[in-house]
Design a protein around this motif. Structure first.
Motif, PDB file in Angstrom:
ATOM      1  N   LEU A  61     -43.653  21.699 -61.097  1.00 22.83           N
ATOM      2  CA  LEU A  61     -43.068  20.418 -60.718  1.00 22.83           C
ATOM      3  C   LEU A  61     -43.022  20.291 -59.194  1.00 22.83           C
ATOM      4  CD1 LEU A  61     -41.668  17.773 -61.445  1.00 22.83           C
ATOM      5  CD2 LEU A  61     -39.509  19.033 -61.586  1.00 22.83           C
ATOM      6  N   GLY A  62     -42.694  21.368 -58.519  1.00 24.33           N
ATOM      7  CA  GLY A  62     -42.648  21.344 -57.064  1.00 24.33           C
ATOM      8  C   GLY A  62     -43.997  21.061 -56.442  1.00 24.33           C
ATOM      9  N   GLY A  63     -45.031  21.680 -57.002  1.00 18.43           N
ATOM     10  CA  GLY A  63     -46.361  21.452 -56.475  1.00 18.43           C
ATOM     11  C   GLY A  63     -46.816  20.018 -56.634  1.00 18.43           C
ATOM     12  N   ARG A  64     -46.549  19.436 -57.790  1.00 21.46           N
ATOM     13  CA  ARG A  64     -46.967  18.058 -58.021  1.00 21.46           C
ATOM     14  C   ARG A  64     -46.113  17.067 -57.230  1.00 21.46           C
ATOM     15  NH1 ARG A  64     -51.067  15.272 -57.999  1.00 21.46           N
ATOM     16  NH2 ARG A  64     -51.324  13.621 -59.554  1.00 21.46           N
ATOM     17  N   ALA A  65     -44.836  17.399 -57.034  1.00 20.27           N
ATOM     18  CA  ALA A  65     -43.955  16.525 -56.252  1.00 20.27           C
ATOM     19  C   ALA A  65     -44.469  16.368 -54.826  1.00 20.27           C
ATOM     20  CB  ALA A  65     -42.535  17.085 -56.240  1.00 20.27           C
ATOM     21  N   ALA A  66     -45.075  17.436 -54.286  1.00 16.43           N
ATOM     22  CA  ALA A  66     -45.642  17.346 -52.938  1.00 16.43           C
ATOM     23  C   ALA A  66     -46.771  16.325 -52.895  1.00 16.43           C
ATOM     24  CB  ALA A  66     -46.142  18.717 -52.491  1.00 16.43           C
ATOM     25  N   ASP A  67     -47.602  16.286 -53.948  1.00 14.72           N
ATOM     26  CA  ASP A  67     -48.687  15.309 -54.010  1.00 14.72           C
ATOM     27  C   ASP A  67     -48.160  13.891 -54.156  1.00 14.72           C
ATOM     28  OD1 ASP A  67     -50.669  17.295 -53.887  1.00 14.72           O
ATOM     29  OD2 ASP A  67     -50.642  17.584 -56.056  1.00 14.72           O
ATOM     30  N   LEU A  68     -47.094  13.723 -54.941  1.00 14.21           N
ATOM     31  CA  LEU A  68     -46.607  12.385 -55.271  1.00 14.21           C
ATOM     32  C   LEU A  68     -45.717  11.780 -54.191  1.00 14.21           C
ATOM     33  CD1 LEU A  68     -45.714  12.918 -59.048  1.00 14.21           C
ATOM     34  CD2 LEU A  68     -47.682  11.697 -58.128  1.00 14.21           C
ATOM     35  N   TYR A  69     -44.854  12.590 -53.605  1.00 18.49           N
ATOM     36  CA  TYR A  69     -43.823  12.052 -52.725  1.00 18.49           C
ATOM     37  C   TYR A  69     -43.978  12.441 -51.257  1.00 18.49           C
ATOM     38  CZ  TYR A  69     -41.728  11.043 -57.213  1.00 18.49           C
ATOM     39  OH  TYR A  69     -41.511  10.592 -58.498  1.00 18.49           O
ATOM     40  N   GLY A  70     -45.033  13.149 -50.938  1.00 17.76           N
ATOM     41  CA  GLY A  70     -45.275  13.500 -49.544  1.00 17.76           C
ATOM     42  C   GLY A  70     -45.031  14.962 -49.275  1.00 17.76           C
ATOM     43  N   LEU A 389     -50.644  20.482 -56.547  1.00 15.42           N
ATOM     44  CA  LEU A 389     -50.726  21.014 -57.910  1.00 15.42           C
ATOM     45  C   LEU A 389     -51.445  22.360 -57.917  1.00 15.42           C
ATOM     46  CD1 LEU A 389     -50.566  20.862 -60.990  1.00 15.42           C
ATOM     47  CD2 LEU A 389     -52.604  19.404 -60.947  1.00 15.42           C
ATOM     48  N   ALA A 390     -52.551  22.465 -57.169  1.00 15.24           N
ATOM     49  CA  ALA A 390     -53.290  23.723 -57.115  1.00 15.24           C
ATOM     50  C   ALA A 390     -52.414  24.834 -56.540  1.00 15.24           C
ATOM     51  CB  ALA A 390     -54.556  23.551 -56.275  1.00 15.24           C
ATOM     52  N   GLY A 391     -51.652  24.519 -55.493  1.00  9.48           N
ATOM     53  CA  GLY A 391     -50.737  25.502 -54.933  1.00  9.48           C
ATOM     54  C   GLY A 391     -49.650  25.892 -55.916  1.00  9.48           C
ATOM     55  N   GLY A 392     -49.138  24.908 -56.668  1.00  8.98           N
ATOM     56  CA  GLY A 392     -48.129  25.196 -57.678  1.00  8.98           C
ATOM     57  C   GLY A 392     -48.642  26.121 -58.762  1.00  8.98           C
ATOM     58  N   LEU A 393     -49.881  25.885 -59.208  1.00  9.04           N
ATOM     59  CA  LEU A 393     -50.490  26.752 -60.218  1.00  9.04           C
ATOM     60  C   LEU A 393     -50.635  28.174 -59.699  1.00  9.04           C
ATOM     61  CD1 LEU A 393     -53.282  24.371 -61.561  1.00  9.04           C
ATOM     62  CD2 LEU A 393     -51.339  25.223 -62.878  1.00  9.04           C
ATOM     63  N   LEU A 394     -51.104  28.307 -58.458  1.00 12.57           N
ATOM     64  CA  LEU A 394     -51.320  29.643 -57.896  1.00 12.57           C
ATOM     65  C   LEU A 394     -50.008  30.406 -57.757  1.00 12.57           C
ATOM     66  CD1 LEU A 394     -53.170  31.738 -56.548  1.00 12.57           C
ATOM     67  CD2 LEU A 394     -52.723  30.580 -54.367  1.00 12.57           C
ATOM     68  N   TYR A 395     -48.993  29.767 -57.193  1.00 11.33           N
ATOM     69  CA  TYR A 395     -47.733  30.478 -56.984  1.00 11.33           C
ATOM     70  C   TYR A 395     -46.972  30.698 -58.296  1.00 11.33           C
ATOM     71  CZ  TYR A 395     -48.299  30.427 -51.975  1.00 11.33           C
ATOM     72  OH  TYR A 395     -48.760  30.663 -50.702  1.00 11.33           O
ATOM     73  N   THR A 396     -47.215  29.847 -59.288  1.00 10.26           N
ATOM     74  CA  THR A 396     -46.672  30.134 -60.620  1.00 10.26           C
ATOM     75  C   THR A 396     -47.294  31.405 -61.165  1.00 10.26           C
ATOM     76  OG1 THR A 396     -46.267  27.796 -61.099  1.00 10.26           O
ATOM     77  CG2 THR A 396     -46.445  29.267 -62.982  1.00 10.26           C
ATOM     78  N   ALA A 397     -48.610  31.551 -60.973  1.00 10.16           N
ATOM     79  CA  ALA A 397     -49.295  32.764 -61.421  1.00 10.16           C
ATOM     80  C   ALA A 397     -48.745  33.992 -60.711  1.00 10.16           C
ATOM     81  CB  ALA A 397     -50.802  32.631 -61.177  1.00 10.16           C
ATOM     82  N   PHE A 398     -48.575  33.897 -59.402  1.00 10.97           N
ATOM     83  CA  PHE A 398     -48.019  35.036 -58.651  1.00 10.97           C
ATOM     84  C   PHE A 398     -46.618  35.396 -59.142  1.00 10.97           C
ATOM     85  CE2 PHE A 398     -50.977  34.135 -54.927  1.00 10.97           C
ATOM     86  CZ  PHE A 398     -51.655  35.332 -55.042  1.00 10.97           C
ATOM     87  N   GLN A 399     -45.774  34.371 -59.347  1.00 11.14           N
ATOM     88  CA  GLN A 399     -44.390  34.634 -59.720  1.00 11.14           C
ATOM     89  C   GLN A 399     -44.285  35.232 -61.120  1.00 11.14           C
ATOM     90  OE1 GLN A 399     -42.001  34.307 -57.506  1.00 11.14           O
ATOM     91  NE2 GLN A 399     -40.462  35.109 -58.893  1.00 11.14           N
ATOM     92  N   PHE A 400     -45.014  34.652 -62.073  1.00 11.63           N
ATOM     93  CA  PHE A 400     -44.961  35.192 -63.430  1.00 11.63           C
ATOM     94  C   PHE A 400     -45.628  36.559 -63.492  1.00 11.63           C
ATOM     95  CE2 PHE A 400     -43.639  31.002 -64.718  1.00 11.63           C
ATOM     96  CZ  PHE A 400     -42.873  31.249 -65.843  1.00 11.63           C
ATOM     97  N   GLY A 401     -46.641  36.767 -62.685  1.00 10.55           N
ATOM     98  CA  GLY A 401     -47.261  38.086 -62.638  1.00 10.55           C
ATOM     99  C   GLY A 401     -46.290  39.139 -62.150  1.00 10.55           C
TER     100      GLY A 401
END
Length: 467
Positions: A61-70, A389-401
């Motif tokens: 959600l954080g990653g996509r919020a950056a794309d949507l709201y600045g 979104l791409a950054g959110g996916l990557l850091y989600t992977a790092f965190q869950f890993g």
């Protein structure tokens, strides 16, 4: 790069350094916190888990919020939240205060980190300039974690509350510089600001439940009922999210982005690599402190050499990437990481630091080769409107890993140790658990090798799939 470009990069590197040092300092200060506040083991573990839940649960959600709201707006807003709640953690007098502060701090990092990464990927044109910026950024992140171990040990000897107050000072400095230097990237107004509320609720619920289930894996003695129920609930919420996104006219996550083989491989390798690294670091810390009797500061200094990647990532890695390409450099880094973990498996009760040093230095080199290029591949070729979104996916992977790695090594260590309390039994548990980081890093290397022949034709197919 011009002066302003370097200024923007340094500000964003300061933010990722802040995130790394914050986590590392807290980890080494936990015994001091327990001693003063009288926290139970469950509450002390919850202080770490609360951050993981906030970070992992809200990252997409954080990653996509950056794309949507600045990107600038999200970065600055959540940097302020990070500053405030880190400071509140330093004033905590009860366990629940720390839990709340760490959860909100994790949520703030979940919005701030992908926003910062997407500012880099949209401010620097794709190619050598962006690669240089990302590798510098990656080295700073690693340096923050490595230095945080030492700084946290020093601060904890003075007063553990400084582990929370120090990030406040750094946050304030970064905020002042960011207000002056960072501008909203051009073209943001082209992005529709409509929020897919149903998608946001379901994906955040899914991530929170799955993160909670992963955290509970570290405590098998608490029973499996809630763990299984959390996993099941998370998977169900994730399935509902996918169904919602397929029908949404403005999806929170465009599912077509996952058709890119390069992106999927990069995120899968990042998840496994993070799991191997954090699992190894956790085992080494327990081995040195609980089995060998080393102090917190001695342990931090022993691990400091791994931070050599902070020097190598912006200097050596760009040259290797330019000569061999990202895939081959990542593969080499993962092979070196696997070797480093394997060299540590014969550990004994009388090991000298000289015997440990090869693993530490090789791991630092492996991290320098793998971490930055993984960031490049995970964001390469992604449309500007989806960089958050791409950054959110990557850091989600790092965190869950990281969470999976910690849970896996803990589970294996506890299972092998059993009821044995002797040093020999503890050593057997550590040796068995070291198989986890070896395996995770090796599997990550295999995944990256699967894309070895991913040339221009494959890359073009990925671009078409993303479009």
């Amino acid at each position: 790069m011009g002066g302003r470009a370097w200024g923007v990069l340094l500000v964003l590197c300061g933010a990722i350094f802040l995130e790394g040092i914050d986590v590392a300092m807290l980890n080494v200060a936990l015994p001091s916190i327990r001693a003063e506040l009288g926290l139970s083991t469950a509450t002390l573990s919850g202080v770490v888990s609360a951050y993981v839940l906030g970070y992992g649960g809200f990252m997409l959600l954080g990653g996509r919020a950056a794309d949507l709201y600045g990107r600038r707006r999200m970065f600055l807003l959540w940097l302020v939240v990070f500053l405030v709640f880190s400071g509140l953690g330093g004033f905590a007098t009860e366990g629940w205060m720390l839990l709340l502060a760490r959860f909100v701090t994790g949520v703030a990092a979940a919005f701030m980190t992908p926003a910062g990464l997407s500012i880099i990927t949209t401010s620097f044109e794709e190619g050598p300039k962006r690669n240089k910026a990302l590798l510098f950024y990656a080295g700073t992140a690693a340096g923050g974690f490595s230095l945080g171990l030492v700084i946290g040990g020093l601060l904890a000897r003075i007063d553990w509350r400084w582990v929370f107050f120090t990030p406040v000072i750094l946050s304030a400095l970064i905020l002042l510089a960011a207000l002056w230097l960072i501008k909203e990237p051009a073209g943001r107004d082209r992005v529709p600001r409509r929020l897919d509320l149903a998608g946001a609720v379901t994906v955040t619920t899914a991530m929170l439940l799955i993160a909670y289930a992963v955290v509970r894996l570290e405590h098998p003695g608490q029973g499996w009922g809630w763990t299984i129920a959390s996993f099941a609930g998370g998977v169900a919420a994730l399935a509902a999210f996918v169904a919602i996104e397929r029908r949404s006219p403005a999806p929170l996550v465009r599912l077509g982005i996952l058709k890119s083989g390069r992106l999927v491989r990069a995120n899968a390798a990042a998840l496994l690599f993070a799991g191997s690294f954090f699992g190894f670091q956790f085992l080494v810390t327990l081995y040195l402190q609980e089995l060998r009797g080393w102090s917190t500061l001695e342990t931090s200094l022993a691990l400091l050499v791994v931070g050599i990647d902070a020097v190598l990532a912006p200097t050596l890695t760009p040259r290797l990437v330019a000569k061999f390409g990202n895939t081959r450099v990542i593969f080499g880094g993962l092979v070196l990481a696997t070797l480093a973990y394997a060299l540590f498996t014969p550990l004994g009760l009388d090991w000298t630091y000289a015997a440990m040093f090869p693993s530490m230095i090789i791991l630092g080199l492996g991290f320098a080769l793998a971490y930055g290029p993984l960031t490049i591949v995970a964001t390469d070729g992604i449309a500007e409107v989806e960089q958050g979104l791409a950054g959110g996916l990557l850091y989600t992977a790092f965190q869950f890993g990281a969470a999976l790695g910690l849970s896996a090594v803990t589970a294996v260590n506890v299972a092998v140790l059993g009821a044995g309390g002797s040093p020999e039994a503890a050593l057997g548990g550590f040796r068995a658990a070291l198989a986890v980081p070896v395996t995770l890093a090796a599997v990550a290397a295999v995944i990256i090798a699967a894309g070895w022949r991913s040339g221009p034709a494959t890359r073009e197919r990925d671009r078409v799939a993303r479009a």
